[in-house]
Motif scaffolding. Structure first.
Motif, short mmCIF file in Angstrom:
data_model
loop_
_atom_site.label_atom_id
_atom_site.label_comp_id
_atom_site.label_asym_id
_atom_site.label_seq_id
_atom_site.Cartn_x
_atom_site.Cartn_y
_atom_site.Cartn_z
N ARG A 52 113.03 29.10 -28.53
CA ARG A 52 114.28 28.34 -28.61
C ARG A 52 114.33 27.34 -27.47
O ARG A 52 113.76 27.57 -26.40
N GLY A 53 115.06 26.27 -27.69
CA GLY A 53 115.18 25.26 -26.66
C GLY A 53 115.81 25.77 -25.39
O GLY A 53 115.55 25.25 -24.30
N ARG A 54 116.63 26.82 -25.49
CA ARG A 54 117.29 27.37 -24.31
C ARG A 54 116.37 28.24 -23.46
O ARG A 54 116.72 28.61 -22.33
N HIS A 55 115.21 28.62 -23.98
CA HIS A 55 114.29 29.45 -23.22
C HIS A 55 113.76 28.67 -22.01
O HIS A 55 113.56 27.46 -22.07
N LEU A 56 113.51 29.40 -20.93
CA LEU A 56 113.14 28.75 -19.68
C LEU A 56 111.77 28.08 -19.75
O LEU A 56 111.55 27.05 -19.12
N SER A 57 110.84 28.65 -20.51
CA SER A 57 109.49 28.08 -20.54
C SER A 57 109.47 26.63 -21.03
O SER A 57 108.91 25.75 -20.36
N PRO A 58 110.08 26.33 -22.20
CA PRO A 58 110.11 24.91 -22.59
C PRO A 58 111.02 24.07 -21.71
O PRO A 58 110.71 22.90 -21.42
N ALA A 59 112.14 24.65 -21.26
CA ALA A 59 113.07 23.88 -20.42
C ALA A 59 112.42 23.47 -19.10
O ALA A 59 112.71 22.39 -18.56
N ARG A 60 111.53 24.30 -18.60
CA ARG A 60 110.86 24.03 -17.33
C ARG A 60 110.03 22.74 -17.38
O ARG A 60 109.80 22.10 -16.36
N MET A 61 109.58 22.36 -18.55
CA MET A 61 108.70 21.20 -18.66
C MET A 61 109.46 19.89 -18.89
O MET A 61 108.86 18.81 -18.84
N LEU A 62 110.76 19.96 -19.14
CA LEU A 62 111.52 18.74 -19.43
C LEU A 62 111.52 17.75 -18.27
O LEU A 62 111.40 16.54 -18.49
N PRO A 63 111.67 18.20 -16.99
CA PRO A 63 111.61 17.21 -15.90
C PRO A 63 110.27 16.49 -15.81
O PRO A 63 110.21 15.31 -15.46
N PHE A 64 109.18 17.20 -16.15
CA PHE A 64 107.87 16.56 -16.14
C PHE A 64 107.80 15.48 -17.23
O PHE A 64 107.29 14.38 -17.00
N ALA A 65 108.32 15.81 -18.41
CA ALA A 65 108.31 14.85 -19.51
C ALA A 65 109.15 13.62 -19.17
O ALA A 65 108.74 12.48 -19.43
N ARG A 66 110.32 13.85 -18.56
CA ARG A 66 111.17 12.71 -18.19
C ARG A 66 110.49 11.82 -17.15
O ARG A 66 110.54 10.59 -17.24
N ALA A 67 109.85 12.44 -16.18
CA ALA A 67 109.18 11.66 -15.14
C ALA A 67 108.02 10.85 -15.71
O ALA A 67 107.80 9.70 -15.31
#
Length: 251
Positions: A52-67
């Protein structure tokens, strides 16, 4: 920033939890796409629970994708972020490898021949190294990857590789990562290994350096291919990791 999603349960093999779906979130480049970064998240040893999107594993990568988007979009770098079907690796199923190959097939159809740069954390780092044999992949960043002596180096032949591991990681093995880097040296086009002093598995400590190394490496590789230096990313990365660096570099 318009985000497009691809959600297709029929493109990956069925199995336990067959209603689970792999999801791609795509942030396009500004203008012509000259490269694609594919971001892969971590997970567990065994689990057929849906991600799920709320899980920490995928959420952890969002700042990398934004950068990556902020640093490379205007020069032609698109950023694709994969959310796996299942939370687990699941033994011989290698569930995230199936999902990553599905994602790469979509990239190939939309952007044939365009270079691809993989960025993965933990299980996602292992996944990235396993699928690096896709013909469009040029470079891989593996953050705190989950590796052992059986992890093959053949898929990274001819690719640029960066492995970053915290010295205080208690979830995955820095020693195994360094051993993999040494095995891959001479197989890959180039191998860099960075040991981050005092950092753990989840990248809470020294978070800025994790980001600078991971995103800088991809932007540096992209700059070398495209002839553009996205917002100084290549120079910034090489100030941290000079081209003459050996194995390991301790920061």
């Amino acid at each position: 920033m318009a985000i497009r999603k691809i959600d297709d349960r029929e493109s990956v093999p069925a199995g336990p939890g067959a209603d689970a779906r792999a999801v791609l979130s795509i942030v396009p480049a500004s203008g012509e796409t000259r490269g694609v970064a594919l971001v892969l998240h971590g997970g567990r040893s065994k689990s057929f629970e849906s991600v799920r999107g709320r899980h920490l594993s995928p959420a952890r990568m969002l700042p990398f994708a934004r950068a990556l988007h902020n640093g490379g979009a205007r020069d032609g770098l698109a950023v694709w972020t994969l959310r796996n079907r299942y939370r687990g690796w699941n033994g011989k199923d290698m569930s995230p490898v199936q999902d990553a190959r599905w994602a790469l097939s979509h990239i190939s159809r939309e952007h044939p021949g365009v270079p691809v740069y993989l960025l993965g954390h933990s299980m996602g780092g292992l996944t990235a190294l396993c699928v690096a044999d896709h013909p469009q992949v040029e470079a891989v960043v593996a953050l705190a990857p989950w590796l052992d002596a059986r992890t093959p180096v053949k898929p990274v032949a001819g690719r640029r590789i960066l492995i970053v591991h915290g010295t205080m990681d208690r979830w995955t093995s820095p020693a195994n990562s360094l051993a993999y880097a040494r095995r891959a040296d001479g197989v890959a086009k180039s191998v860099d290994y960075v040991a981050l002093k005092g950092a753990g598995h989840f990248m809470f400590r020294r978070v800025g350096l994790w980001n600078s190394l991971a995103n800088g490496f991809i932007l540096d590789t992209f700059a070398a291919r495209s002839g553009h230096d996205p917002r100084g990313g290549a120079d910034a990365f090489r100030s941290l990791l000079p081209a003459s660096a050996g194995l390991p570099v301790v920061l």
